[in-house]
Design a protein around this motif. Structure first.
Motif, mmCIF file in Angstrom:
data_model
loop_
_atom_site.group_PDB
_atom_site.id
_atom_site.type_symbol
_atom_site.label_atom_id
_atom_site.label_comp_id
_atom_site.label_asym_id
_atom_site.label_seq_id
_atom_site.Cartn_x
_atom_site.Cartn_y
_atom_site.Cartn_z
ATOM 1 N N LEU A 80 124.190 32.343 92.621
ATOM 2 C CA LEU A 80 124.198 32.565 91.591
ATOM 3 C C LEU A 80 125.236 32.483 90.948
ATOM 4 O O LEU A 80 125.122 32.160 89.547
ATOM 5 C CB LEU A 80 123.611 33.800 91.455
ATOM 6 N N GLY A 81 126.475 32.815 91.560
ATOM 7 C CA GLY A 81 127.457 32.802 90.818
ATOM 8 C C GLY A 81 128.015 31.451 90.567
ATOM 9 O O GLY A 81 128.604 30.939 89.055
ATOM 10 N N ARG A 82 128.124 30.191 91.005
ATOM 11 C CA ARG A 82 128.022 29.339 91.659
ATOM 12 C C ARG A 82 127.220 28.490 90.411
ATOM 13 O O ARG A 82 127.446 27.774 89.132
ATOM 14 C CB ARG A 82 127.779 27.877 92.605
ATOM 15 N N VAL A 83 125.825 28.611 90.351
ATOM 16 C CA VAL A 83 124.510 28.143 89.147
ATOM 17 C C VAL A 83 125.104 29.534 87.556
ATOM 18 O O VAL A 83 125.499 27.959 86.580
ATOM 19 C CB VAL A 83 123.653 29.378 89.448
ATOM 20 N N GLN A 84 126.078 30.130 87.978
ATOM 21 C CA GLN A 84 125.830 31.304 86.760
ATOM 22 C C GLN A 84 127.560 30.058 85.906
ATOM 23 O O GLN A 84 127.953 29.205 84.587
ATOM 24 C CB GLN A 84 126.527 32.130 86.625
ATOM 25 N N ASP A 85 128.283 30.081 86.505
ATOM 26 C CA ASP A 85 129.513 29.095 86.816
ATOM 27 C C ASP A 85 129.230 28.065 85.700
ATOM 28 O O ASP A 85 129.916 27.386 85.167
ATOM 29 C CB ASP A 85 130.301 28.985 87.314
ATOM 30 N N PHE A 86 127.972 27.126 86.149
ATOM 31 C CA PHE A 86 127.975 25.765 85.890
ATOM 32 C C PHE A 86 127.078 25.704 84.760
ATOM 33 O O PHE A 86 127.704 24.586 84.427
ATOM 34 C CB PHE A 86 127.123 24.880 87.332
ATOM 35 N N LEU A 87 126.171 26.547 84.646
ATOM 36 C CA LEU A 87 125.797 26.462 83.279
ATOM 37 C C LEU A 87 126.574 27.117 82.257
ATOM 38 O O LEU A 87 126.191 27.263 81.075
ATOM 39 C CB LEU A 87 124.277 27.381 82.935
ATOM 40 N N GLY A 88 128.064 28.061 82.371
ATOM 41 C CA GLY A 88 128.709 27.956 81.670
ATOM 42 C C GLY A 88 128.414 29.554 81.182
ATOM 43 O O GLY A 88 128.985 30.115 79.985
ATOM 44 N N LEU A 89 128.158 30.519 81.852
ATOM 45 C CA LEU A 89 127.875 31.619 81.522
ATOM 46 C C LEU A 89 128.424 32.634 82.033
ATOM 47 O O LEU A 89 128.858 32.488 83.259
ATOM 48 C CB LEU A 89 125.959 31.855 82.613
ATOM 49 N N LYS A 90 128.513 33.717 81.897
ATOM 50 C CA LYS A 90 129.165 34.443 82.019
ATOM 51 C C LYS A 90 128.379 35.646 84.003
ATOM 52 O O LYS A 90 127.526 35.365 83.726
ATOM 53 C CB LYS A 90 129.667 36.097 81.086
ATOM 54 N N ARG A 91 129.587 35.577 84.639
ATOM 55 C CA ARG A 91 128.891 36.321 85.836
ATOM 56 C C ARG A 91 128.454 36.957 85.677
ATOM 57 O O ARG A 91 129.105 38.615 86.559
ATOM 58 C CB ARG A 91 129.804 35.910 86.956
ATOM 59 N N ILE A 92 127.555 37.393 85.247
ATOM 60 C CA ILE A 92 126.633 38.720 84.650
ATOM 61 C C ILE A 92 126.020 39.225 86.326
ATOM 62 O O ILE A 92 125.194 40.228 86.476
ATOM 63 C CB ILE A 92 125.764 38.766 83.670
ATOM 64 N N ILE A 93 125.043 38.683 86.949
ATOM 65 C CA ILE A 93 124.389 38.453 88.291
ATOM 66 C C ILE A 93 125.295 38.528 89.473
ATOM 67 O O ILE A 93 125.493 37.686 89.750
ATOM 68 C CB ILE A 93 122.969 37.434 88.079
ATOM 69 N N THR A 94 125.265 39.863 89.461
ATOM 70 C CA THR A 94 126.540 39.781 91.043
ATOM 71 C C THR A 94 125.528 40.762 92.067
ATOM 72 O O THR A 94 124.411 40.633 91.902
ATOM 73 C CB THR A 94 126.772 40.668 91.188
ATOM 74 N N ASP A 95 126.238 41.187 93.588
ATOM 75 C CA ASP A 95 125.159 41.496 94.595
ATOM 76 C C ASP A 95 124.254 42.970 94.227
ATOM 77 O O ASP A 95 123.926 42.797 94.906
ATOM 78 C CB ASP A 95 126.202 41.347 96.185
ATOM 79 N N LYS A 96 125.539 43.146 92.690
ATOM 80 C CA LYS A 96 124.170 44.401 92.650
ATOM 81 C C LYS A 96 123.206 44.618 92.522
ATOM 82 O O LYS A 96 122.439 45.640 92.310
ATOM 83 C CB LYS A 96 125.338 45.542 90.985
ATOM 84 N N HIS A 97 122.740 42.921 91.887
ATOM 85 C CA HIS A 97 121.070 42.711 91.205
ATOM 86 C C HIS A 97 119.997 43.145 92.537
ATOM 87 O O HIS A 97 119.110 43.012 92.497
ATOM 88 C CB HIS A 97 121.150 41.731 90.683
ATOM 89 N N PHE A 98 120.233 42.298 93.975
ATOM 90 C CA PHE A 98 119.908 42.245 94.972
ATOM 91 C C PHE A 98 119.404 43.331 96.266
ATOM 92 O O PHE A 98 120.853 44.110 96.403
ATOM 93 C CB PHE A 98 120.484 41.069 95.621
ATOM 94 N N TYR A 99 118.614 43.210 96.827
ATOM 95 C CA TYR A 99 118.457 43.835 97.863
ATOM 96 C C TYR A 99 117.824 43.245 99.222
ATOM 97 O O TYR A 99 117.452 42.466 98.575
ATOM 98 C CB TYR A 99 118.031 45.371 97.612
#
Ligand SMILES: Nc1ncnc2c1ncn2[C@@H]1O[C@H](COP(=O)(O)OS(=O)(=O)O)[C@@H](OP(=O)(O)O)[C@H]1O
Length: 406
Positions: A323-342
């Motif tokens: 998701l980090g790679r995808v957010q970078d590619f889309l020019g988005l701030k890295r908001i989705i991080t491992d805190k969002h998953f379990y």
């Protein structure tokens, strides 16, 4: 009898006066009740009275499962959202109140997600209405403003079927700057004749700075799709979730088998002639996995740096990393991080601690993560040999070794 004097005239003239006061009182009462109802609606309670049930029903069925109700990250951590999330939520609420155009049924992704109204999903043991009020954004009058507009997608998840496209889209949707249509529109393969206005109308409203997205995995293998998407906008960002083609083929077969249990075995469908070992490349389950061939068509219309290849395997083993790679590619701030998953042990997959527009944990539904049938090892081996040269070519083209070949 003497006619009533001026004093006797009072009762008759007072009658129309009290009637008019009564009428005014009624009018005021009505407007008071109407205003109360409007405020009631703005607090989302009216959704409990009418309207469809929204959200991601797939996850809904699992939310009450034992061991799934507790958010590992803790409520404070999960409740922190940037201001833009609030704007996004306002938009969602507005949109929910509007009638959506019918979205084509999603048969590739057959767990067509039934949309839940944001905040309406009942928490285990709690009423939907109660939780919705708790989540209603302040300043609800803003809901009356017709904010945002429908845009054609700036980014599309074009494939591959059974690669993990649903997981990627649902993970991305928790980003406050991403708005995505839930079901697969199938515009560039099946509904192109309906025109761009039809397509745009399927999209959710977005505010400035937000990205509109959709996913339709069959685009990747549709010959006309690259030219059509380029004609819409040559700047469209394309995301392809790829997965080991052998596992992908088995997953594809497993899906078909779940709908039609009487189909021949995977082994018999794989070969044109089993004794010669000749693979039947006309079988779509096999053909889709020849990624290098399909990619050639896209590269005639798009530069490779406008395409992002997401590893379906890593999307499971390290969702935050991908998701980090995808957010970078889309020019988005890295908001989705491992805190969002379990990691949900029962499901055997990573799940969201909190899905878009909801406060509860969310896993994908039963049609994602099916148990695959045992396939003859020799057949699997033969398929690995078949795909190897195509895989190597694909690694070369994308500059990324996906590790499917040992
Ligand atoms: N987090 C999470 N939860 C559940 N499933 C996950 C997840 N991440 C990836 N996957 C894998 O996604 C596979 C389905 O891929 P798609 O969503 O692209 O399928 S479809 O083409 O839209 O039908 C699905 O394939 P199968 O396991 O064969 O069912 C999953 O392996």
């Amino acid at each position: 009898m003497a006619p009533p004097g001026p004093a006797g005239a009072h009762p008759t003239s007072a009658e129309p006066l009290s009637r008019s006061i009564f009428r005014k009182f009624l009018l005021m009462l009505c407007s008071l009740l109407t205003s109360l109802y409007v405020f009631y609606c703005l607090a989302e309670r009216c959704q409990t009275l009418s309207g469809p049930v929204v959200g991601l029903s797939d996850g809904g069925e699992e939310a009450g499962a034992p061991g799934r109700g507790v958010l590992a990250g803790g409520p404070r951590e999960l409740a922190v959202w940037p201001a833009v999330a609030h704007r996004k939520r306002l938009l969602q609420l507005q949109q929910w109140r509007r009638r959506r155009p019918p979205v084509p049924r999603d048969d590739g992704d057959e767990a067509a997600w039934v949309e839940e109204p944001p905040g309406l999903a009942a928490s285990p043991g709690g009423s939907g209405a109660g939780s919705s009020v708790a989540e209603a954004p302040p300043g609800t009058l803003a809901l009356l403003l017709d904010e945002g507009s429908k845009q054609l997608p700036q980014a599309i998840i074009i494939g591959v079927k059974k690669g993990g496209t649903r997981a990627l889209l649902e993970f991305l949707r928790i980003h406050p700057d991403v708005r995505a249509v839930g079901a697969e529109p199938h515009f560039f393969d099946r509904s192109y004749h309906k025109g761009l206005a039809w397509y745009r109308d399927l999209m959710p409203r977005t505010l400035e700075g937000q990205i509109t997205m959709e996913k339709t995995p069959s685009y990747f293998v549709t010959r006309e799709a690259p030219a059509r998407i380029s004609a819409m906008s040559k700047d469209t960002k394309l995301i392809v979730v790829v997965r080991d083609p052998v596992t992908r083929a088995i997953s594809d077969y497993t899906q078909t088998l779940s709908k039609r249990p009487d189909i021949p075995t995977f082994e018999s469908l794989t070969f044109k002639n089993r004794s010669t070992g000749l693979i039947d490349t006309s079988w779509s389950a096999i053909q889709i996995g020849i990624y290098a061939k399909h990619l050639e068509h896209w590269l005639r219309h798009f530069p490779i740096d406008q395409m992002l290849f997401v590893s379906g395997e890593r999307l499971i083993s390290d969702p935050a990393g991908e998701l980090g790679r995808v957010q970078d590619f889309l020019g988005l701030k890295r908001i989705i991080t491992d805190k969002h998953f379990y990691f949900n042990k029962t499901k055997g997959f990573p799940c969201l601690k909190k899905a878009e527009g909801s406060s509860k944990p969310h896993c994908l539904g039963k049609t994602k993560g099916r148990t695959h049938p045992e396939i003859d090892r020799e057949v699997v081996q033969r398929l690995r040999e078949f795909y190897r040269p195509f895989n190597l070519k694909f690694y070369q083209m994308t500059g990324h070794d996906f590790g499917w070949d040992g």
